[in-house]
Design a protein around this motif. Structure first.
Motif, short mmCIF file in Angstrom:
data_model
loop_
_atom_site.label_atom_id
_atom_site.label_comp_id
_atom_site.label_asym_id
_atom_site.label_seq_id
_atom_site.Cartn_x
_atom_site.Cartn_y
_atom_site.Cartn_z
N PHE A 248 0.87 -1.17 0.00
CA PHE A 248 0.00 0.00 0.00
C PHE A 248 0.90 1.22 0.00
N VAL A 249 0.62 2.19 -0.89
CA VAL A 249 1.40 3.42 -0.96
C VAL A 249 0.43 4.60 -0.96
N GLY A 250 0.50 5.41 0.07
CA GLY A 250 -0.39 6.56 0.15
C GLY A 250 -0.54 7.05 1.58
N ARG A 251 -1.42 8.03 1.75
CA ARG A 251 -1.67 8.55 3.09
C ARG A 251 -2.42 7.51 3.90
N GLY A 269 -4.16 -13.64 5.73
CA GLY A 269 -2.93 -14.24 6.25
C GLY A 269 -1.71 -13.96 5.41
N VAL A 270 -1.64 -12.75 4.82
CA VAL A 270 -0.49 -12.39 3.99
C VAL A 270 0.15 -11.12 4.53
N PRO A 271 1.45 -10.92 4.27
CA PRO A 271 2.12 -9.71 4.75
C PRO A 271 1.77 -8.48 3.91
N ALA A 287 -2.75 -3.33 15.02
CA ALA A 287 -3.73 -4.17 14.33
C ALA A 287 -3.35 -5.64 14.30
N GLY A 288 -2.09 -5.97 14.51
CA GLY A 288 -1.66 -7.35 14.45
C GLY A 288 -1.35 -7.78 13.02
N GLY A 289 -1.31 -9.09 12.81
CA GLY A 289 -1.00 -9.60 11.48
C GLY A 289 0.43 -9.32 11.07
N GLU A 290 0.72 -9.50 9.79
CA GLU A 290 2.06 -9.26 9.26
C GLU A 290 2.10 -7.89 8.58
N ARG A 292 3.77 -4.18 8.13
CA ARG A 292 5.01 -3.41 8.33
C ARG A 292 4.75 -1.98 7.88
N LEU A 293 4.94 -1.03 8.78
CA LEU A 293 4.76 0.38 8.47
C LEU A 293 6.12 0.97 8.12
#
Length: 418
Positions: A248-251, A269-271, A287-290, A292-293
Motif C-alpha cells: 500500500f502506498v499513500g496517506r 494471512g499475507v504480509p 492491528a496485528g498480522g504481518e 510493516r509500516l
C-alpha cells in the motif's frame, strides 16, 4: 511528435502558479515537473507560489516570486478564514507582477490555489485569462470540499455542488462550521472564476473527471483531458509472481482505505507493507498480522519495497481522479487491486493488469487478496500486461509538456487573431 524549440517559438515566458514551491502532494510534484519540462525546452519560467520559503532544488534558473505565507492549517483560525476566501496579498502580488512583466506572448499555468492562494488568484488573472491554462488536479473548482466526497462517511457524494442537498449535508472532514466556510469560499470562487464566461482553458486528468465537472454544471468553453505523466518505479518488470508481500502506498487515512488494506491482508494471512504517514498510523501499529509500516519513503525506497511485492492495493473509499501510484506500480509489473471509485479502475480491468472491488464490500477485497496470493499464473499474466500496456493510460513527460505547449500556442494565436 516531440516538442523542439521550433514548436515553442512564440512563447516568451510561462508563469507557473501553485500554492507551494515544493513538491507537496501530486499537484506539487506536477507543478515542479512542469517547470522542469518548460525549462528543458529553453522557455523562460517564472514560478509564482504562495509559500516560497524552502523552495525545492528543481527550481534552479527560475524566476521565483510570490509570498512567504503558511498553509491555512498552519495559521490562526481567524486569519485562515479570511485569507482562505480571499488572499489579498496573493492577489496584489500577482497583479503587480502582471502589470510590470506581462507581454502578449506570456502564458500562465495555474495548478492548485486552495491551501494558500485562494480564489483571489482568479481575480488577479482576469486580464490574462485568454492565455491562462488551469489544471484541475482535484474538484475544488466545483466542490466546496474539493473531493465530491462525503468525508464524514468516507464515500462519494452525488449531490450537485451548492444545491440545497449539498448545503444541508455535513460532508466536511472537520465540522459543519467549516463546511459553511467552504460554501462561502465556493460562492466567492464562482463569482471570480466565472467558468461560464471564462476565456481560460481547463484541463482534466481523466475523461471521467471532465464528465463529472460537466455533469455538475461546469461549462467552461475550453476543456481538455490531459493524463498525468507517469514514471514507473522500475524499468525492468518486477517478477511479482515470485513474491509474497502486498503493498500500500499513500496517506494512512480512512479515506484512502489504509485500514481496508490492512484488514484484508490480516484476514487473508499475507504480509502487507504500508508506505506513508497519516492519522491511522497508531491504529495500524496495533492491528496485528504481518503489517510493516515503512513511513514516508522516497522513490528509491518505494522501489525496494515494490521489488518484494506481489500486488499493490489501492482501496480508496473516495473518488480518485487519477491515482498516480496505480500506474507507477502497473508500469513496473505489479498487478493492482483497485477500488472501483478510482477513475482508472475500469481501464485497469480492461487492459488486464488490475482487478476492481467495491470498498463498501470488505469481503470482496479479502477474497481478491486471497486469489492473488495463491494464483501465480494470473499474477504473472497481470504483471506482464501492466508492464506492457499500463503506459497507454498515461503520458510521458515529453508528451505531457507537448500537450500544454500546444494549448499555450493556441491561446497566443487566438489572442493575435482577435
Amino acid at each position: 511528435m516531440t516538442c523542439t524549440r521550433d514548436h515553442v517559438e512564440g512563447i516568451e515566458r510561462i508563469v507557473v502558479i501553485h500554492d507551494f514551491a515544493t513538491p507537496e502532494g501530486g499537484a506539487g510534484v506536477l507543478a515542479i515537473q512542469a517547470v522542469q519540462e518548460y525549462r528543458r525546452l529553453g522557455i523562460p519560467v517564472t514560478y509564482f507560489a504562495g509559500a516560497t520559503d524552502g523552495a525545492c532544488e528543481g527550481l534552479e534558473g527560475v524566476d521565483l516570486v510570490g509570498l512567504h505565507a503558511n498553509r491555512l492549517l498552519d495559521t490562526s483560525p481567524a486569519l485562515a478564514m479570511m485569507q482562505g476566501i480571499h488572499n489579498r496579498a496573493a492577489h496584489n502580488s500577482l497583479k503587480r507582477w502582471i502589470a510590470s512583466h506581462d507581454t502578449e506572448n506570456t502564458v500562465y499555468h495555474l495548478h492548485n490555489w486552495s491551501q494558500i492562494l485562494s480564489p483571489a488568484i482568479f481575480a488577479a488573472l482576469a486580464d490574462v485569462e485568454n492565455r491562462l491554462v488551469v489544471t484541475c488536479h482535484d474538484f475544488f473548482n466545483i466542490c466546496p470540499n474539493g473531493g465530491l466526497t462525503d468525508f464524514s462517511r468516507a464515500q462519494p457524494c452525488n449531490f450537485k455542488p451548492l444545491s440545497l442537498r449539498c448545503l444541508a449535508s455535513q460532508c466536511d472532514r472537520r465540522s459543519g462550521l467549516h463546511k459553511m466556510w467552504r460554501v462561502a469560499r465556493q460562492v466567492h470562487l464562482n463569482r471570480l472564476a466565472r467558468p461560464v464566461r471564462s476565456k481560460a482553458t481547463f484541463t482534466f486528468l481523466h475523461d471521467r473527471m471532465r464528465t463529472k465537472f460537466e455533469d455538475n454544471g461546469f461549462c467552461a468553453h475550453r476543456m481538455v483531458t490531459i493524463p498525468n505523466p507517469v514514471e514507473p518505479w522500475s524499468r525492468s518488470r518486477i517478477l511479482a509472481e515470485q513474491n509474497r508481500e502486498f503493498l500500500f502506498v499513500g496517506r494512512l487515512g480512512s479515506d484512502k482505505g489504509a485500514d481496508l488494506a490492512a484488514a484484508a491482508c490480516i484476514q487473508a494471512g499475507v504480509p502487507l507493507t504500508l508506505v506513508g504517514e497519516g492519522e491511522l498510523e497508531g491504529h495500524l501499529r496495533q492491528a496485528g498480522g504481518e503489517l510493516r509500516l515503512a513511513g514516508w519513503c522516497n522513490r528509491t525506497e518505494i522501489l525496494e519495497h515494490a521489488r518484494r511485492a506481489r500486488a499493490l492495493i489501492v482501496p480508496s473509499r473516495v473518488v480518485e481522479p487519477f491515482g498516480l501510484v496505480i500506474l507507477e506500480a502497473a508500469m513496473s509489473g505489479l498487478p493492482v487491486i483497485v477500488s472501483e471509485r478510482a477513475y482508472l479502475a475500469g481501464d485497469c480491468e480492461r487492459l488486464g493488469f488490475g482487478q476492481a472491488f467495491d470498498p463498501a464490500e470488505t469481503r470482496s477485497l479479502t477474497e481478491l487478496v486471497k486469489k492473488i496470493a495463491t494464483d501465480d499464473a494470473t499474477v504473472a499474466q497481470m504483471s506482464s500486461k501492466g508492464f506492457v500496456r499500463a503506459s497507454e493510460l498515461a503520458s510521458s513527460a515529453a508528451e505531457w509538456s507537448e500537450r500544454y505547449i500546444g494549448l499555450f500556442r493556441n491561446a497566443i494565436a487566438k489572442r493575435q487573431m482577435a
